[in-house]
Design an enzyme around this catalytic site. Structure first.
Site, PDB file in Angstrom:
ATOM      1  N   ARG A 168       0.843  -1.206   0.000  1.00 38.42           N
ATOM      2  CA  ARG A 168       0.000   0.000   0.000  1.00 38.42           C
ATOM      3  C   ARG A 168       0.874   1.250   0.000  1.00 38.42           C
ATOM      4  NH1 ARG A 168      -5.117   1.539   3.483  1.00 38.42           N
ATOM      5  NH2 ARG A 168      -4.365   0.112   5.054  1.00 38.42           N
TER       6      ARG A 168
ATOM      7  N   ILE B  62       1.625 -15.457   0.552  1.00 40.01           N
ATOM      8  CA  ILE B  62       2.046 -14.495   1.583  1.00 40.01           C
ATOM      9  C   ILE B  62       1.488 -13.094   1.300  1.00 40.01           C
ATOM     10  CG2 ILE B  62       4.036 -13.434   2.739  1.00 40.01           C
ATOM     11  CD1 ILE B  62       5.678 -15.850   2.270  1.00 40.01           C
TER      12      ILE B  62
ATOM     13  N   ARG C  46       5.640 -13.660  16.767  1.00 44.13           N
ATOM     14  CA  ARG C  46       5.723 -12.344  17.426  1.00 44.13           C
ATOM     15  C   ARG C  46       5.252 -12.455  18.880  1.00 44.13           C
ATOM     16  NH1 ARG C  46       3.546  -9.265  12.024  1.00 44.13           N
ATOM     17  NH2 ARG C  46       5.624  -8.818  11.222  1.00 44.13           N
TER      18      ARG C  46
ATOM     19  N   HIS D 233      -5.432 -12.393   9.257  1.00 48.91           N
ATOM     20  CA  HIS D 233      -4.182 -11.671   9.480  1.00 48.91           C
ATOM     21  C   HIS D 233      -4.475 -10.175   9.499  1.00 48.91           C
ATOM     22  CE1 HIS D 233       0.044 -10.878   9.471  1.00 48.91           C
ATOM     23  NE2 HIS D 233       0.048 -10.309   8.287  1.00 48.91           N
TER      24      HIS D 233
HETATM   25  O1  TXD Z   1       2.051 -12.422   7.223  1.00 46.76           O
HETATM   26  C1  TXD Z   1       1.996 -12.091   6.074  1.00 46.76           C
HETATM   27  N1  TXD Z   1       1.274 -12.784   5.217  1.00 46.76           N
HETATM   28  C2  TXD Z   1       2.753 -10.925   5.592  1.00 46.76           C
HETATM   29  C3  TXD Z   1       2.418 -10.402   4.291  1.00 46.76           C
HETATM   30  C4  TXD Z   1       3.797 -10.348   6.344  1.00 46.76           C
HETATM   31  C5  TXD Z   1       4.565  -9.355   5.804  1.00 46.76           C
HETATM   32  C6  TXD Z   1       4.358  -8.828   4.450  1.00 46.76           C
HETATM   33  N2  TXD Z   1       3.230  -9.370   3.799  1.00 46.76           N
HETATM   34  C7  TXD Z   1       2.987  -9.066   2.381  1.00 46.76           C
HETATM   35  O2  TXD Z   1       3.898  -9.830   1.585  1.00 46.76           O
HETATM   36  C8  TXD Z   1       3.219  -7.653   1.920  1.00 46.76           C
HETATM   37  O3  TXD Z   1       2.136  -6.820   2.245  1.00 46.76           O
HETATM   38  C9  TXD Z   1       3.331  -7.872   0.426  1.00 46.76           C
HETATM   39  O4  TXD Z   1       2.036  -7.983  -0.162  1.00 46.76           O
HETATM   40  C10 TXD Z   1       4.016  -9.239   0.304  1.00 46.76           C
HETATM   41  C11 TXD Z   1       5.466  -9.162  -0.124  1.00 46.76           C
HETATM   42  O5  TXD Z   1       6.200  -8.356   0.744  1.00 46.76           O
HETATM   43  P1  TXD Z   1       7.657  -7.854   0.315  1.00 46.76           P
HETATM   44  O6  TXD Z   1       8.176  -7.027   1.442  1.00 46.76           O
HETATM   45  O7  TXD Z   1       8.468  -8.969  -0.207  1.00 46.76           O
HETATM   46  O8  TXD Z   1       7.246  -6.873  -0.897  1.00 46.76           O
HETATM   47  P2  TXD Z   1       8.150  -6.334  -2.088  1.00 46.76           P
HETATM   48  O9  TXD Z   1       9.578  -6.194  -1.655  1.00 46.76           O
HETATM   49  O10 TXD Z   1       7.438  -5.156  -2.639  1.00 46.76           O
HETATM   50  O11 TXD Z   1       8.128  -7.518  -3.163  1.00 46.76           O
HETATM   51  C12 TXD Z   1       7.031  -7.798  -3.975  1.00 46.76           C
HETATM   52  C13 TXD Z   1       7.568  -8.175  -5.327  1.00 46.76           C
HETATM   53  C14 TXD Z   1       8.294  -7.031  -6.069  1.00 46.76           C
HETATM   54  O12 TXD Z   1       9.619  -7.409  -6.364  1.00 46.76           O
HETATM   55  C15 TXD Z   1       7.457  -6.829  -7.341  1.00 46.76           C
HETATM   56  O13 TXD Z   1       8.246  -6.509  -8.489  1.00 46.76           O
HETATM   57  C16 TXD Z   1       6.809  -8.190  -7.490  1.00 46.76           C
HETATM   58  O14 TXD Z   1       6.480  -8.583  -6.177  1.00 46.76           O
HETATM   59  N3  TXD Z   1       5.621  -8.201  -8.324  1.00 46.76           N
HETATM   60  C17 TXD Z   1       5.322  -9.235  -9.125  1.00 46.76           C
HETATM   61  N4  TXD Z   1       5.954 -10.407  -9.318  1.00 46.76           N
HETATM   62  C18 TXD Z   1       5.385 -11.261 -10.194  1.00 46.76           C
HETATM   63  N5  TXD Z   1       4.240 -10.999 -10.870  1.00 46.76           N
HETATM   64  C19 TXD Z   1       3.590  -9.837 -10.684  1.00 46.76           C
HETATM   65  N6  TXD Z   1       2.460  -9.575 -11.358  1.00 46.76           N
HETATM   66  C20 TXD Z   1       4.133  -8.892  -9.781  1.00 46.76           C
HETATM   67  N7  TXD Z   1       3.737  -7.665  -9.359  1.00 46.76           N
HETATM   68  C21 TXD Z   1       4.664  -7.250  -8.474  1.00 46.76           C
END
Ligand code: TXD
Length: 319
Positions: A83, A119, A152, A176
């Protein structure tokens, strides 16, 4: 025997940490997928080069082609966008729902026999969407949140009580979100339930309530500190624990977002409950007895999840 193949769909902060952990634990070979050009390739190469120093054998490949995940045993999905200021929850939901449709199609085509661990947030709705989009059996698509939330809670309790975190087991039910349900009655230190520790004078009830509240808001606390993103070390470790239980058929009892088909009086939703994870994926939902207060908290959390899934159904009725 060929090595296990683990596909990481999304190679951002959690994806990178997942790849590193798979290497360090020698769980298998890794394919890192992302739409960001060069990102998965760069991370895969960097981690592969650490293998010489750390002493692990693990083939890591970065890709932006779903064909490379072919035959994966486990797919861990973190793809999506976080977000940003000015974005509503529904905006995020709409964008990540589209991502889940793409990812689901890729998994359906190339890794239909894998265990899928979702995730991406909002977790309870995205795991639901991923199961629909991939068409994989419900027991083979699960969501990671409860292990993290419980870890946690365990960390806060161990620090407060000055005991090893290994001896603290904690139970968290529900979605969650901030209305998740840390279950005090079922959380223990070496088998001693927390209410007994209150009676024994180890901790005051008010302090326990504060820890429960901090656990509920645990994700937000880290976002506020990091400012540029959300937690990634503990979320990655939590998903690895789930993958490990599947790959080694350990049958760990872990809190996961699992598809409920009448259990806990809930039908057709993914909600966080204790699950036996083994070679059959989510093999068994553990249905524990809740008192009226716990049940009310659980149902409030379920209502929040239902709201998210209803929004998904409106945005993507074809799912
Ligand atoms: O407990 C839980 N489930 C969580 C969830 C705890 C912590 C974070 N949580 C969520 O995990 C967070 O809200 C995010 O939705 C995900 C991934 O977290 P992260 O910190 O790894 O996010 P990033 O660094 O933004 O990585 C997301 C990647 C980024 O490299 C984008 O380029 C890629 O996703 N991305 C895609 N990959 C493949 N296909 C598509 N369409 C795509 N769109 C974005």
């Amino acid at each position: 025997m060929a090595r296990t193949k683990i596909a990481l769909i999304g190679s951002g902060m959690i994806g990178g940490t997942l790849a590193h952990l798979v290497g360090l634990k020698e769980l298998g070979d890794v394919v890192m997928f992302d739409i960001a050009e060069g990102l998965p390739n760069g991370k895969a190469l960097d981690i592969a080069q650490s293998g010489a120093v750390e002493g692990f054998d693990c083939a890591l490949k970065g890709t932006s082609s779903y064909a490379d995940i072919e035959g994966a045993d486990v797919c861990i999905v973190t793809a999506g966008v976080p977000r940003k200021p000015g974005m509503s929850r529904d905006d995020l939901l709409g964008i990540n729902l589209k991502v889940m449709e793409q990812v689901g199609a890729g998994i359906k085509k190339y890794a239909p026999n894998s265990l899928v661990i979702a995730i991406t947030n909002p977790l309870d709705a995205m795991v639901w969407a991923l199961q629909k989009a991939s068409g994989l059996p419900r027991n083979m698509v699960i969501g990671m949140a409860g292990v993290l939330d419980a870890s946690r809670f365990r960390h806060f309790l161990a620090t407060e009580l000055n005991v090893s975190v290994e001896d603290v087991s904690a139970f968290v039910l529900g979605g969650h979100g901030d209305d998740m349900v840390p279950l005090i009655r079922y959380s223990t230190v070496s088998g001693i339930p927390l209410p007994d520790l209150v009676k024994m004078g180890w901790i005051k009830q008010e302090r326990l309530d504060e820890i429960v509240d901090r656990t509920r808001k645990g994700g937000g606390e880290i976002v506020a500190l990091l400012k540029t993103g959300s937690a990634f070390y503990a979320p990655a470790a939590s998903a690895i624990e789930m993958a490990d239980s599947y790959l080694k058929d350990k049958k760990r009892v872990l809190p996961c977002a699992a598809y409920l088909n009448g259990e806990y009086g809930v039908k057709g939703l993914y909600v966080g409950v204790p699950v036996v994870i083994g070679a059959g994926g989510a093999e068994r939902i553990v249905e524990i007895d809740l008192n009226s207060g716990e049940r009310a908290m659980f149902m409030k959390s379920v209502e929040s999840v239902k709201g998210l899934v209803d929004a998904c159904n409106q945005i993507a009725p074809q799912l």
